[in-house]
Design an enzyme around this catalytic site. Structure first.
Site, PDB file in Angstrom:
ATOM      1  N   LYS A   1      37.319  39.075  50.300  1.00  0.00           N
ATOM      2  CA  LYS A   1      37.191  40.356  49.612  1.00  0.00           C
ATOM      3  C   LYS A   1      36.221  41.226  50.410  1.00  0.00           C
ATOM      4  O   LYS A   1      35.057  40.851  50.596  1.00  0.00           O
ATOM      5  CB  LYS A   1      36.692  40.168  48.177  1.00  0.00           C
ATOM      6  CG  LYS A   1      37.710  39.437  47.299  1.00  0.00           C
ATOM      7  CD  LYS A   1      37.297  39.354  45.842  1.00  0.00           C
ATOM      8  CE  LYS A   1      38.363  38.641  45.021  1.00  0.00           C
ATOM      9  NZ  LYS A   1      38.004  38.541  43.587  1.00  0.00           N
TER      10      LYS A   1
ATOM     11  N   ALA B   1      36.198  29.684  48.720  1.00  0.00           N
ATOM     12  CA  ALA B   1      37.053  28.549  49.058  1.00  0.00           C
ATOM     13  C   ALA B   1      38.221  28.446  48.090  1.00  0.00           C
ATOM     14  O   ALA B   1      38.060  28.619  46.879  1.00  0.00           O
ATOM     15  CB  ALA B   1      36.233  27.260  49.036  1.00  0.00           C
ATOM     16  N   PHE B   2      39.392  28.160  48.635  1.00  0.00           N
ATOM     17  CA  PHE B   2      40.568  27.960  47.800  1.00  0.00           C
ATOM     18  C   PHE B   2      40.472  26.637  47.049  1.00  0.00           C
ATOM     19  O   PHE B   2      39.936  25.652  47.562  1.00  0.00           O
ATOM     20  CB  PHE B   2      41.834  27.956  48.662  1.00  0.00           C
ATOM     21  CG  PHE B   2      42.596  29.245  48.617  1.00  0.00           C
ATOM     22  CD1 PHE B   2      43.903  29.282  48.183  1.00  0.00           C
ATOM     23  CD2 PHE B   2      41.997  30.432  49.009  1.00  0.00           C
ATOM     24  CE1 PHE B   2      44.618  30.464  48.132  1.00  0.00           C
ATOM     25  CE2 PHE B   2      42.691  31.615  48.971  1.00  0.00           C
ATOM     26  CZ  PHE B   2      44.007  31.645  48.527  1.00  0.00           C
ATOM     27  N   LEU B   3      41.011  26.627  45.853  1.00  0.00           N
ATOM     28  CA  LEU B   3      41.180  25.389  45.103  1.00  0.00           C
ATOM     29  C   LEU B   3      42.430  24.672  45.614  1.00  0.00           C
ATOM     30  O   LEU B   3      43.236  25.262  46.345  1.00  0.00           O
ATOM     31  CB  LEU B   3      41.317  25.694  43.612  1.00  0.00           C
ATOM     32  CG  LEU B   3      40.093  26.371  42.973  1.00  0.00           C
ATOM     33  CD1 LEU B   3      40.392  26.741  41.529  1.00  0.00           C
ATOM     34  CD2 LEU B   3      38.866  25.481  43.063  1.00  0.00           C
TER      35      LEU B   3
ATOM     36  N   ASP C   1      35.444  41.830  32.640  1.00  0.00           N
ATOM     37  CA  ASP C   1      36.856  41.726  33.010  1.00  0.00           C
ATOM     38  C   ASP C   1      37.390  40.294  32.912  1.00  0.00           C
ATOM     39  O   ASP C   1      38.257  39.901  33.677  1.00  0.00           O
ATOM     40  CB  ASP C   1      37.040  42.264  34.438  1.00  0.00           C
ATOM     41  CG  ASP C   1      38.501  42.507  34.785  1.00  0.00           C
ATOM     42  OD1 ASP C   1      39.262  42.926  33.897  1.00  0.00           O
ATOM     43  OD2 ASP C   1      38.882  42.266  35.947  1.00  0.00           O
TER      44      ASP C   1
ATOM     45  N   ASP D   1      37.193  34.857  39.987  1.00  0.00           N
ATOM     46  CA  ASP D   1      37.243  36.320  40.026  1.00  0.00           C
ATOM     47  C   ASP D   1      36.040  36.962  39.346  1.00  0.00           C
ATOM     48  O   ASP D   1      36.127  37.467  38.215  1.00  0.00           O
ATOM     49  CB  ASP D   1      38.543  36.833  39.387  1.00  0.00           C
ATOM     50  CG  ASP D   1      39.769  36.479  40.221  1.00  0.00           C
ATOM     51  OD1 ASP D   1      39.611  36.326  41.441  1.00  0.00           O
ATOM     52  OD2 ASP D   1      40.865  36.349  39.653  1.00  0.00           O
TER      53      ASP D   1
END
Length: 403
Positions: A99, A204-206, A272, A292
């Site tokens: 991001k 990091a991606f899961l 959010d 997020d």
């Protein structure tokens, strides 16, 4: 299975997939209590690798589309162009969500902005990971700041022609790119390097969804995403009574985990949180993943108390959470001091401005006062939950109705 995922059909791939890679070890270390154990050397290695490893590919996110079941571009890429993120893959085959920086550290979200059109801030993602770790939740994926060369590490390694097409050189000779979407996405919404280097967060991606399935649930305290709408919890002070009687909040630790998440969101100022995710493998008592967090840390001058609705409407909290919060309110372990020191580890330090750090102390006092009000109204035994499940006190409904 990972090689099949990566479509590594060549008998001699350019880089050997190593089981000792930090991202693989991170995935293997996930358990029913959190994404990683306390003081995990794997997480430290993973943060270091995401900070330094070269990228080998860049693309738009596909995992979000799979989780939604379809590509709803109005959800994945916001029409305003403020929603911009990319998936970067590193030389060890690990993946991270990138991001880019959209706001300067000292900029506050304008008070007239709705929460659902706010910018996503890279430094909020970084700070949220550190706060989550300090609170001992360990439910935010490891996140680190990095200066990315957008030309060499994104444009030159992507095979996505659409992504390639949104790069341009600005009049100031900076390399820029913007979100591709069917509405109003233009160069005015671009992010730019200086001339090539751009700050960003890397989360990091899961594990892939077909390796470790997750399910997504709407939060009982979801907000209205219209300009004038209001949800039931905003007008009904007894709303929690209905939530407590309904599956899965009537028997599992789900509601207590939602209250943990509400406290976390209040501290960072995130309005959010419309859904939450859990790993299917760990069942009803698994932890909620705090994904997020980029819309946090937008306004240090304002505390949105409505985020705490699960806490002050249900008047329940885990004893472990309460003890942690009380410790961080002590002068020797002040939350702002611990955060300040933790964030010094990041390459993009200072990650938060001083007003944001001080706002954490102020909001922490608000949480503790709310818990104390609940204890005075209902008694400590009814409010503070010792076990992972904890039954609702028989008189809690009557006490809530009275209040």
């Amino acid at each position: 299975m990972y090689k099949e995922q990566l479509n590594l059909t060549s008998p001699e791939p350019p880089v050997q997939l190593r089981q000792e890679a930090s991202w693989v070890q991170f995935h293997l270390g996930i358990n029913r209590h959190g994404l990683y154990p306390r003081s995990s050397p794997v997480v430290s290695k993973l943060l270091q690798d995401m900070r330094h490893f070269p990228t080998i590919s860049a693309d738009y996110s596909q995992d979000e589309k799979a989780l939604l079941g379809a590509c709803d571009c109005s959800q994945i890429v916001k029409p305003s162009g403020v929603h911009l993120k990319l998936v970067l893959r590193f030389s060890d085959f690990g993946k991270a969500m990138f991001k880019p920086m959209r706001q300067q550290r000292d900029e506050e979200t304008p008070e007239d902005f709705f929460y659902f059109i706010d910018f996503q801030r890279h430094n909020a993602e970084i700070a949220a990971f550190h706060l989550d770790r300090i609170l001992d939740f360990r439910r935010v994926p490891p996140t680190v700041g990095r200066l990315v060369n957008v030309t060499r590490e994104i444009l030159e390694v992507t095979r996505n022609e659409i992504l390639q097409s949104v790069f341009f050189v600005s009049p100031a000779n900076n390399v820029c790119f913007f979100a591709k979407c069917p509405y109003m996405c233009k160069t005015e919404y671009a992010v730019c390097g200086s001339p090539h280097l751009l700050e960003g967060s890397l989360s990091a991606f899961l594990p892939s969804l077909n390796l470790a399935p997750r399910f997504s649930m709407p939060s009982p305290w979801i907000r209205s995403y219209s300009l004038a709408g209001r949800e039931e919890w905003e007008v009904n002070p007894l709303y929690c009574e209905a939530v407590k009687q309904a599956y899965p909040h009537n028997s599992s630790s789900r509601l207590l985990n939602i209250i943990d998440m509400a406290i976390f969101d209040f501290l960072i100022g995130n309005m959010d949180r419309h859904h939450y995710e859990m790993f299917t493998k760990f069942g009803e008592d698994g932890f909620l993943i705090h994904l997020d967090n980029a819309r946090g840390f937008g306004r240090h001058s304002h505390d949105e108390v409505s985020i705490l609705a699960p806490l002050f409407q249900c008047c329940r909290i885990k004893r472990k959470t309460l003890l942690h919060l009380q410790l961080l309110a002590q002068a020797d372990y002040r939350l702002s001091d611990v955060m300040r020191e933790s964030l010094l580890e990041d390459q993009l330090s200072p990650v938060l401005t001083e007003p944001h750090l001080l706002a954490l102390d102020r909001r922490l006092q608000t949480v503790l006062r709310t818990v104390q009000d609940c204890i005075e109204a209902h008694g400590e035994q009814s409010v503070v939950a010792d076990g992972p499940v904890g039954q609702w006190a028989p008189d809690s409904s009557r006490a809530n109705a009275t209040s």
